[in-house]
Design a protein around this motif. Structure first.
Motif, PDB file in Angstrom:
ATOM      1  N   TYR B 454       0.836  -1.196   0.000  1.00 46.81           N
ATOM      2  CA  TYR B 454       0.000   0.000   0.000  1.00 46.81           C
ATOM      3  C   TYR B 454       0.871   1.245   0.000  1.00 46.81           C
ATOM      4  O   TYR B 454       0.600   2.217  -0.713  1.00 46.81           O
ATOM      5  N   LEU B 456       3.911   1.577  -1.070  1.00 45.84           N
ATOM      6  CA  LEU B 456       4.580   1.741  -2.363  1.00 45.84           C
ATOM      7  C   LEU B 456       3.629   2.372  -3.375  1.00 45.84           C
ATOM      8  O   LEU B 456       4.010   3.275  -4.135  1.00 45.84           O
ATOM      9  N   THR B 457       2.367   1.896  -3.376  1.00 44.21           N
ATOM     10  CA  THR B 457       1.384   2.479  -4.302  1.00 44.21           C
ATOM     11  C   THR B 457       1.231   3.963  -4.053  1.00 44.21           C
ATOM     12  O   THR B 457       1.207   4.771  -4.993  1.00 44.21           O
ATOM     13  N   ALA B 458       1.125   4.339  -2.784  1.00 42.25           N
ATOM     14  CA  ALA B 458       0.940   5.756  -2.463  1.00 42.25           C
ATOM     15  C   ALA B 458       2.142   6.565  -2.933  1.00 42.25           C
ATOM     16  O   ALA B 458       1.991   7.630  -3.552  1.00 42.25           O
TER      17      ALA B 458
END
Lengths: 111, 470, 507
Positions: B454, B456-458
């Motif tokens: 999560y 990393l996505t942000a």
């Protein structure tokens, strides 16, 4: 702005980002968060610096630096400390249940 | 207020009349179809609600009002189907709401300046509205939901579905094109007529056969709609009414067969003519109207359809072939269900079917009346000066019927109940939910439970956004 | 209205003091705690409503401490804030009703009072976000909101809620970090942190700084709101929290974050002529959130997790609405925020009560409950229908406004996506309704947990069910529609806000 501050900010932020993305120990994730926060606050404080400025409480020599970032930083430090304490409380409670602090093993909630 | 939102022209009143008669017949029929009093009351109640929503849709002056009442009628039908068959009802509702999405977008686009009148719409939004109404009226390619929905619902609800629900979609199409010439619709209509008749011949299940026959007859209507011209409106509406009445009767008969023998499968039906004489007579009246034999309303409406398609010989030829096919289809139904030897145990005594027969019989008089006095309905719609009982027209329809009978007798062995299936797009009715389920599974994988994922996505998104904005 | 400027302040101060007084009261007079809770909940709701009322005409400006805009903190309420203050008042009151009226006297209940204080601090933070006129203040209130929600989510003390709380904490802190970075960059560029003043000097900030600040703020506020791809904490947190916390989280907290995003975007990052503007990106992310929310919801066994995924999707609708950058779009988004708040609060309430009655959180265990509680289940069905978007319920009208706004700007793909949301959401709500209104045979595996009790807070449920009809009727009144449109167009122009704030005199 002072180049050294810029560099420190960049190093700290990337260190923090690296930590939260790579480290699996939950405590280290929280430390990474603190590092990133320190970086942002350092950026803000460094911007406030006016050459030949003094602490903006009672300027004894000449004028004070910009006080608003200092106020915001103090607030943010307090909030950060609160977050830190809360994070540790969560981790310890979770440790009581899961017997581990590995962030990747907290996967009960998925999908 | 009523004047702003509702219009009561002749064409709408005709459809409203159809709706009213069908609902009345279904109400009577339902008293016999449902065993428990609670079920009967529930059925009658939602039937009445359905009638109100259909009236609201048909008399609506604005596209938005039409859409709202159509969606409400879908919900009412959903509840009615869900009384017996939940999955079928659920899939029907989902498909209709998906079609309504296109309608919504089209109406919104056309209605930027102000509310759009229920009539022709500017070109950019025409495809959206066409797609939405195509789902509702089962245009070719968008008809994948119809065999299952009409085939598996309880019989009175199938009658309503085939009788009036798809007709509201067709009515929307009619007002959308506004009598203009749309060649693609004519071609689609001809294809639908042929495909529907072809598939109907190959069905094992009585109600699925009738459902495909609905697609075929809708093809006739859509072909005439696409042809445009002065005669298109009366032809479309006349055939809509006729088909609604006769298909309603046929579904009611199918429901009686189902209740009597406990099965819808042709391989297990047979010999109903002796046991259910009243039903048999009503069936023959309805089938004759569907084939278009002189003396029934079907003859008149088909004659009017052919008159409106006079300038389109290819389409007329296709419809003639489809007519032969329709004759074969109803020969099949009468031979395997009513004729022949009884194969299944007869479950009830004929007195139980009082209400059901009565309900079916409600629809018959109008069919015969329209057959003997065919000019009345077109005159009501403002189109006069037709001569229906001329020798060429009678001869044509009798020829088609006789050809159909001969072909059926010739191919009877092949058309036995255990005929092969030709795959139709209706498998999409099962595939669509699976496709959406697969899509859901893919999106669900993103939520893997990994906190670092999560984060990393942000971080990545923040980077992308920074790049985008500068 | 008397003290017209101060209701905003009281809507923040009163819940905070109530929280602290609660601790004292529990120490000195434990028997009166419950009455104090109910009283403070009612008083806070009243103060918030009064604050909403003050903003209904000209924007109401309060200079705290008498300092001017450049030096001090301003509280500003205009009609945009008023809509969200309305949501806060009613949402908070509903959650408080559920929390405090049903407070059991068991040992678990004796511990629960600790968290009631946090509930009021959360409410104070929400009101603070909605009335503040200063970026610094916004950040502080966001942090208060964040910390109180972290604890409230974890307060259920189950393994799942602790895990959800930790993930929410880490992700939320990252979001707060980005928000702080964005604020720092804006300050470094503009030199002031007041909304109105900063908005007037935005043009002098170099483009690169504006871009960086914009993306940081979108990330930060989007994360709080549950926008794709920052939504990962939301299903976990909203589903594992206890019912009243879920109610206020899904109903009010995400709307407050949405308000902040709307306000900041309009004031600081208006539409640009060349390149990508923030509103365009919000539109795209809104459509993605829509699908990211509706699709996983179909595969959920737990009803609260399904409702949480539905929240993600509906935040997508709001983003599509404001992404259209037109008065109609914003009006549609505001109306949808109202509808969704009422509906989601009611649905979570129903889900919580049904779970308690059935003994399990899975919706498959709800079989037959609709027959036992027809009124409440009918309210549940009405609210679900409103969220699905069935006419003539209120959810349909707000979706219609958003679709109209999207087609007006030519974004037909967004309009189709919003329309498709209807079919997708009926795909997961209808099975739940089938279970509720189905026959009475309960599956064997769920039978042993089934309780024969009554529906908790049934009057609240019926009231919330009636709101969907009320809002639908509201839409049909043309004056109400025009009111929404005027709020939308007023919200869309930063000049109105700036002039109202900067010309307000210090009393």
């Amino acid at each position: 702005m002072i180049i050294m501050s810029f560099a420190t900010v960049a190093i700290l932020f990337s260190l923090g980002l690296f930590t939260i993305l790579v480290q699996r120990n939950a405590f280290k994730t929280v430390i990474g968060l603190t590092l990133m926060e320190s970086a942002v606050l350092l950026l803000f404080i460094s911007w406030a610096y006016i050459p030949e400025g003094w602490a903006p409480i009672l300027p004894l020599k000449g004028s004070g630096v910009d006080p608003l970032p200092h106020a915001l930083t103090l607030t943010a430090i307090v909030i950060g400390a609160c977050d830190l304490a809360l994070a540790f409380a969560f981790i310890m409670k979770l440790n009581g249940f899961e017997k581990t602090v590995d962030v990747d093993s907290f996967r009960r909630l998925k999908g | 207020m009523v004047q702003r939102y509702f219009i009561f022209t002749a064409d709408r009143r005709v459809l409203a009349l159809l709706a009213g008669i069908l609902v009345l017949a279904a109400a009577v029929y339902g008293q016999g179809y449902f065993k428990k009093t609670g079920e009967r009351r529930f059925f009658s109640g939602f039937l009445f609600l359905f009638l109100l929503t259909v009236l609201g849709a048909v008399f609506s002056a604005l596209w938005l009002g039409f859409l709202i009442f159509i969606e409400l009628s879908t919900v009412a039908l959903f509840i009615l189907i869900a009384m017996k068959e939940r999955n079928v009802a659920f899939r029907y509702l989902a498909v209709q709401l998906a079609g309504a999405a296109f309608l919504l977008a089209g109406i919104a686009g056309a209605g930027i300046k102000g509310p759009v009148l229920f009539g022709p719409v500017q070109p950019p939004f025409f495809p959206l509205l066409l797609a939405g109404l195509g789902v509702k009226s089962a245009l070719l390619g968008l008809h994948f939901w119809l065999p299952e929905a009409h085939g598996k619902s309880p019989a009175p609800v199938s009658a309503l579905l085939s009788g009036i629900a798809v007709k509201t979609g067709v009515f929307g199409l009619l007002l959308l094109t506004g009598g203009a010439y749309v060649p693609s619709l004519s071609a689609a209509g001809a294809a639908m007529a042929l495909w529907g008749a072809f598939q109907a011949l190959l069905q094992r299940d009585v109600k699925r056969l009738l459902a495909y026959s609905t697609i075929s007859q809708l093809g006739y209507i859509v072909a005439a709609l696409g042809a445009g011209g002065v005669l298109s409106v009366p032809a479309v509406l006349y055939h809509a009414v006729t088909h609604g009445l006769s298909k309603g009767m046929l579904f009611f008969c199918a429901g009686i067969l189902e209740k009597a023998y406990g099965t819808k499968d042709f391989s297990r039906l047979g010999g109903a003519a002796e046991r259910l004489p009243g039903t048999c007579i009503l069936f023959f009246i309805a089938a004759a109207s569907m084939i278009g034999l002189p003396g029934t309303a079907g003859f008149a409406s088909k004659a009017l359809l052919k008159a409106s398609l006079i300038d389109f010989p290819l389409v007329s030829a296709c419809l003639l072939v489809a007519n032969i096919g329709t004759a074969m289809v109803f020969c099949k139904m009468s031979a395997f269900a009513f004729g022949g030897v009884q194969k299944s145990r007869y479950l009830h005594s004929p007195e139980c079917f009082r209400f059901m027969n009565a309900g079916t019989a409600v629809l018959a008089p109008l069919l015969l009346f329209s057959g003997f006095f065919p000019g009345i309905l077109p005159a009501f719609l403002g189109s006069t000066g037709h001569s229906f009982y001329t020798v060429p027209k009678c001869g044509e329809s009798l020829l088609a019927a006789v050809c159909g009978v001969f072909l059926f007798l010739f191919l009877k062995k092949r058309l036995r109940a255990s005929a092969t299936r030709v795959r139709d797009i209706d498998v999409m009715s099962e595939r669509f939910p699976n496709m959406i389920g697969n899509g859901a599974r893919i999106v669900q994988r993103l939520q893997g439970g990994f906190l670092r994922g999560y984060l990393l996505t942000a971080a990545l998104t923040a980077l992308i956004l920074m790049h985008l904005f500068s | 209205m008397i003290f017209s400027g101060y209701w905003m302040l009281w809507s923040i101060l009163f819940p905070m003091t109530a929280a602290f007084v609660l601790q004292l009261m529990h120490h000195f007079a434990p028997g009166r705690t419950r009455k104090w809770l109910l009283f403070s909940a009612a008083a806070t709701a009243a103060a918030t409503l009064a604050a909403a009322a003050t903003g209904c005409g000209k924007p109401e400006v309060l200079h705290i401490g008498g300092w001017s805009a450049a030096l001090g903190i301003l509280l500003v309420t205009d009609r945009l804030s008023a809509v969200f203050l309305l949501i806060s008042a009613f949402g908070g009151a509903a959650a408080a009703w559920r929390a405090f009226c049903a407070l059991p006297e068991t040992s678990a209940g004796k511990e629960r009072w600790r968290f009631c204080g946090l509930f009021f601090i959360l409410w104070a933070a929400i009101n603070g976000i909605l009335v503040t006129g200063d970026l610094f203040n916004l950040f502080v209130f966001f942090e208060i909101l964040a910390v109180s929600t972290y604890v409230l989510v974890g307060a259920a003390m189950t393994r799942e809620s602790l895990e959800a709380g930790l993930k929410y904490l880490v992700l939320g802190t990252v979001g707060a970090l980005f928000l702080l970075l964005g604020i720092a960059l804006l300050y470094m560029g503009g030199g002031v942190l007041n909304f109105a003043l900063l908005s007037s000097v935005m043009d002098s900030i170099p483009r690169g700084a504006r871009a960086a600040a914009g993306s940081c703020i979108v990330v930060g506020l989007g994360l709080k709101m549950g926008m794709f791809p920052f939504h990962f904490w939301l299903p976990d947190a909203h589903s594992t929290a206890s019912t009243e916390v879920s109610m206020i989280l899904s109903g009010v907290v995400v709307k407050a974050s949405f308000y902040a995003l709307l306000r900041v975007t309009i004031l600081f990052f208006p539409d640009v002529r060349e390149g990508v503007s923030v509103l365009n990106v919000l539109l795209v992310l809104g459509v993605l959130s829509l699908f990211a929310g509706h699709l996983p919801a179909q595969r959920q066994a737990d009803v609260k997790r399904m409702l949480a995924w539905s929240t993600v999707a509906h935040m997508g609708y709001l983003l599509v609405g404001i992404g259209c950058a037109s008065p109609l779009g914003i009006a549609g988004a505001l109306f949808h925020a109202l509808n969704h708040a009422a509906a989601k609060i009611g649905l979570f309430l129903g889900a919580g009560s049904f779970s308690a009655l059935a003994g399990a959180g899975e919706w498959r265990s709800f079989q037959g409950l609709g027959r036992r509680f027809p009124g409440e289940s009918a309210a549940f069905a009405l609210l679900a229908g409103s969220l699905i978007g069935l006419p003539p319920l209120s959810g349909f009208w707000s979706k219609w406004m958003i679709i109209l706004a999207a087609m007006e700007k030519g974004y037909w793909a967004a309009a189709l996506a919003v329309g498709a949301g209807t079919a997708l959401s009926c795909a997961y709500y209808v099975p739940v309704l089938f279970q509720l209104f189905g026959s009475q045979q309960i599956e064997e595996s769920f039978k042993k947990n089934a309780l024969s009790g009554s529906f908790q807070s049934s009057r609240l449920m019926l009231g919330l069910g009636a709101t969907t009809v009320f809002f639908a009727l509201l839409y049909l009144v043309p004056e109400a529609r025009d009111q929404f449109l005027s709020v939308g167009s007023a919200a869309l122009s930063p000049e109105l806000y700036r002039s109202a704030v900067l010309e307000a005199l210090i009393p």
